[in-house]
Design an enzyme around this catalytic site. Structure first.
Site, PDB file in Angstrom:
ATOM      1  N   LEU A  59      49.309  12.769  -7.180  1.00  0.00           N
ATOM      2  CA  LEU A  59      49.608  13.007  -6.036  1.00  0.00           C
ATOM      3  C   LEU A  59      51.821  12.336  -5.246  1.00  0.00           C
ATOM      4  O   LEU A  59      51.661  10.527  -6.207  1.00  0.00           O
ATOM      5  CB  LEU A  59      48.858  11.873  -5.394  1.00  0.00           C
ATOM      6  CG  LEU A  59      47.241  12.633  -6.218  1.00  0.00           C
ATOM      7  CD1 LEU A  59      46.649  11.566  -5.505  1.00  0.00           C
ATOM      8  CD2 LEU A  59      47.466  13.456  -5.482  1.00  0.00           C
TER       9      LEU A  59
ATOM     10  N   ALA B 292      47.848   8.342  -8.612  1.00  0.00           N
ATOM     11  CA  ALA B 292      48.690   8.438  -7.864  1.00  0.00           C
ATOM     12  C   ALA B 292      49.904   7.655  -8.193  1.00  0.00           C
ATOM     13  O   ALA B 292      49.858   6.900  -8.285  1.00  0.00           O
ATOM     14  CB  ALA B 292      48.665   7.244  -6.188  1.00  0.00           C
ATOM     15  N   CYS B 293      51.575   7.918  -7.399  1.00  0.00           N
ATOM     16  CA  CYS B 293      52.163   7.559  -7.375  1.00  0.00           C
ATOM     17  C   CYS B 293      52.753   5.714  -7.390  1.00  0.00           C
ATOM     18  O   CYS B 293      52.248   6.370  -6.784  1.00  0.00           O
ATOM     19  CB  CYS B 293      53.549   7.990  -7.700  1.00  0.00           C
ATOM     20  SG  CYS B 293      55.622   7.117  -7.608  1.00  0.00           S
ATOM     21  N   ILE B 294      52.979   4.645  -8.076  1.00  0.00           N
ATOM     22  CA  ILE B 294      52.726   3.414  -7.731  1.00  0.00           C
ATOM     23  C   ILE B 294      53.347   3.238  -6.523  1.00  0.00           C
ATOM     24  O   ILE B 294      53.060   2.793  -5.537  1.00  0.00           O
ATOM     25  CB  ILE B 294      52.700   2.499  -8.891  1.00  0.00           C
ATOM     26  CG1 ILE B 294      52.494   1.008  -8.152  1.00  0.00           C
ATOM     27  CG2 ILE B 294      54.399   2.862  -9.617  1.00  0.00           C
ATOM     28  CD1 ILE B 294      52.440   0.483  -9.328  1.00  0.00           C
TER      29      ILE B 294
ATOM     30  N   SER C 290      53.235   5.136  -3.826  1.00  0.00           N
ATOM     31  CA  SER C 290      51.040   4.118  -3.269  1.00  0.00           C
ATOM     32  C   SER C 290      51.556   3.546  -2.166  1.00  0.00           C
ATOM     33  O   SER C 290      50.965   2.563  -1.005  1.00  0.00           O
ATOM     34  CB  SER C 290      50.569   4.604  -3.940  1.00  0.00           C
ATOM     35  OG  SER C 290      49.886   5.696  -4.593  1.00  0.00           O
TER      36      SER C 290
END
Lengths: 119, 121, 97, 97, 121, 119
Positions: A39, A77-79, A82
């Site tokens: 994501l 999910a990409c940090i 996010s």
């Protein structure tokens, strides 16, 4: 075949999330491996556990969670994306995980295909 | 090396109106550490991302145009710009912040076809 | 009525759609990626000049600066956010997305 | 390489942009709002017919049905999500957003 | 009545690819209870929202086309469709789910100008 | 003059949120009253308190919160749009509030202007 999915939009607002799910479902049905759904951009909002759509509508976060549970699809999910958008470990679904873009690079390298959905 | 993949990032959005180009650039900077065969194509409004003289102070958004100049230091040297997109926007190479290779759409299309992975931003 | 356009005319048809509904005399404000429409000497310049015969055209200067756009098509008035507020004070707003 | 287009050609220039990069022989798949391009007898039909001289064109049936689109331009092949997967199995993917 | 406002909702997106039309419709249904002077204009791809025979089962999204038929029951009767947008898409009034008033762009533009509030969806 | 703002996109991903903020700031500076910012569609994600952007970047949620604190601007997220997208009382900033579309109708009625920002 081994397939990675890159999803760049959040749930409900754009069809991207639904198309990605339907594609993943069909790929699994045909015997392919869906390795991971990564994501990015607004896509990170797909995995918040507080989602509470109307009863007669699909529950997008729950659907991704089930894909993780039943078919071992990693939902990542990409940090950085996010953090910007308020997605943290406190709000994420059980099967979701927050990770770095290095993981996406690994996904791009280890899969036969990377298929992107977005707007 | 068998496990080096050819990965092309395609920039197609104008900067600032949306975050796609900026987050695309962040992705490229991370991927650069993985020693894959990376390239970046700027087409359509994506060419505006490289426009000189961007000053985002007035809109309150962090600028990132200069980060494109850092790509060279990360060994991301294959920057392709679509000639037709530049011309349609009244721009020339002199308007761009970094050295790029200006190619025809057909030439970029051929390069796209050689890729293992194409990532749109 | 003030019409605002925030999409690049190179990627979206919003500009053309908006223009076909705008009434003579009504101002049009370009902002965000919409400001690419007013860059001097691009392929929308003559279209804009035609529109400016009947409608005043504005562009948000902070958005022009952010995108490194210098000269704008002759006749386009640049405004800052306070100028945007002034336009909203004078007119109801029709936002074209 | 499989090219996918998910934008309405009436509102976005993605269709035209994509087509100028596609190489002969490569398939194009229309999905989501992109399927409006293949509706029979609309103003993109002749453009599509021209493209189909060199490139196979597909459209996602579930997206056509969702939008109430019946007849598609002659020569366009409709596929379901499994057909989409088949195309991905045969080709690398270039997603035009 | 002095405090009745003229509010026009403008539908400009195709259905299903994004949620704007659907959430726009939800907004209209709520506003309808407030006895304002509501109208809805369908222009550009917005006309597709009214297309007959939509069946969203295959994409797994809840359909809402039939909800437009309920607008009448909420006394939202001013539904305007842009003639040029219909024609450009090869559609006629017969292709639409509900009775609408087909107007020229100029006529809709004039109606827009009479509004106190215009809300884009 | 009394102004209401309708914001239809989330933070960072689109400029809409920044433009709305800059416009509100300028309106207040010129002596107008910004009555409320109503968040709709993906706009509801503007007010999640878990937002954590890079230190050299703007904090969009915090900025809306301050606008509420200092200038009494109501920052309101549509409940139906929020539920779909996982925005709930558990994640919302202090000055944010989840409310119904009836409130937007009131805002449209009681203000001299309703100005929309989106994508």
């Amino acid at each position: 075949m081994k397939i990675g999915i890159l999803l760049k939009e959040g749930p409900y607002n754009h069809q991207a999330s639904d198309s990605a799910y339907k594609f993943a479902e069909a790929a699994i049905k045909k015997g392919h491996t869906v390795d991971a759904v990564f994501l990015y951009n607004d896509g990170v909002t797909n995995v918040t556990k507080h989602m509470d759509p109307p009863q007669d509508d699909r529950d997008i976060a729950k659907r991704w969670n089930e894909l993780g549970e039943k078919h071992g699809v990693e939902v990542l999910a990409c940090i950085a994306a996010s953090k910007r958008r308020g997605i943290s470990d406190e709000v994420i679904i059980e099967k979701g995980e927050i990770t770095g873009l290095g993981t996406l690079t690994d996904i791009a390298i280890r899969n036969d295909r990377l298929v992107t959905f977005g707007d | 090396m068998e496990d080096v993949k050819k990965i092309m990032h395609v920039m197609r959005r104008a900067p600032h109106g949306s975050i796609y180009t900026y987050e695309g650039l962040e992705m490229i900077l991370i991927m650069a550490a993985y020693e894959q065969d990376l390239s970046v194509a700027f087409i359509g409004d994506g060419v505006y991302a490289l426009k000189k003289d961007q000053d985002t102070a007035g809109i309150g958004i962090k600028g990132f145009a200069k980060t494109f100049m850092a790509l060279d230091g990360y060994d991301v040297e294959k920057l392709y710009v679509d000639k037709a997109s530049l011309e349609e926007r009244g721009l020339t190479e002199d308007d761009l912040l970094v050295d790029v290779e200006v190619l025809t759409s057909d030439e970029i299309g051929k390069l796209m076809n050689e890729q293992d992975v194409v990532i749109p931003h | 009525m003030l019409h605002t356009i925030n999409k690049s005319p190179f990627e979206s048809t919003t500009f053309e759609t908006c223009v076909s509904f705008v009434q003579p005399g009504d101002p049009i404000l370009f902002l965000e990626d919409g400001v690419y429409a007013v860059q001097a000497a691009n392929r929308f310049s003559s279209r804009l000049e035609n529109i400016m015969k009947t409608n005043p055209v504005y562009a948000l200067q902070p958005d022009l600066s952010a995108r490194g756009l210098g000269a704008v098509t002759d006749g386009v008035t640049t405004v800052d956010y306070e100028g945007f507020v002034d336009l909203v004070e004078e007119h109801q707003v029709n936002t074209w997305l």
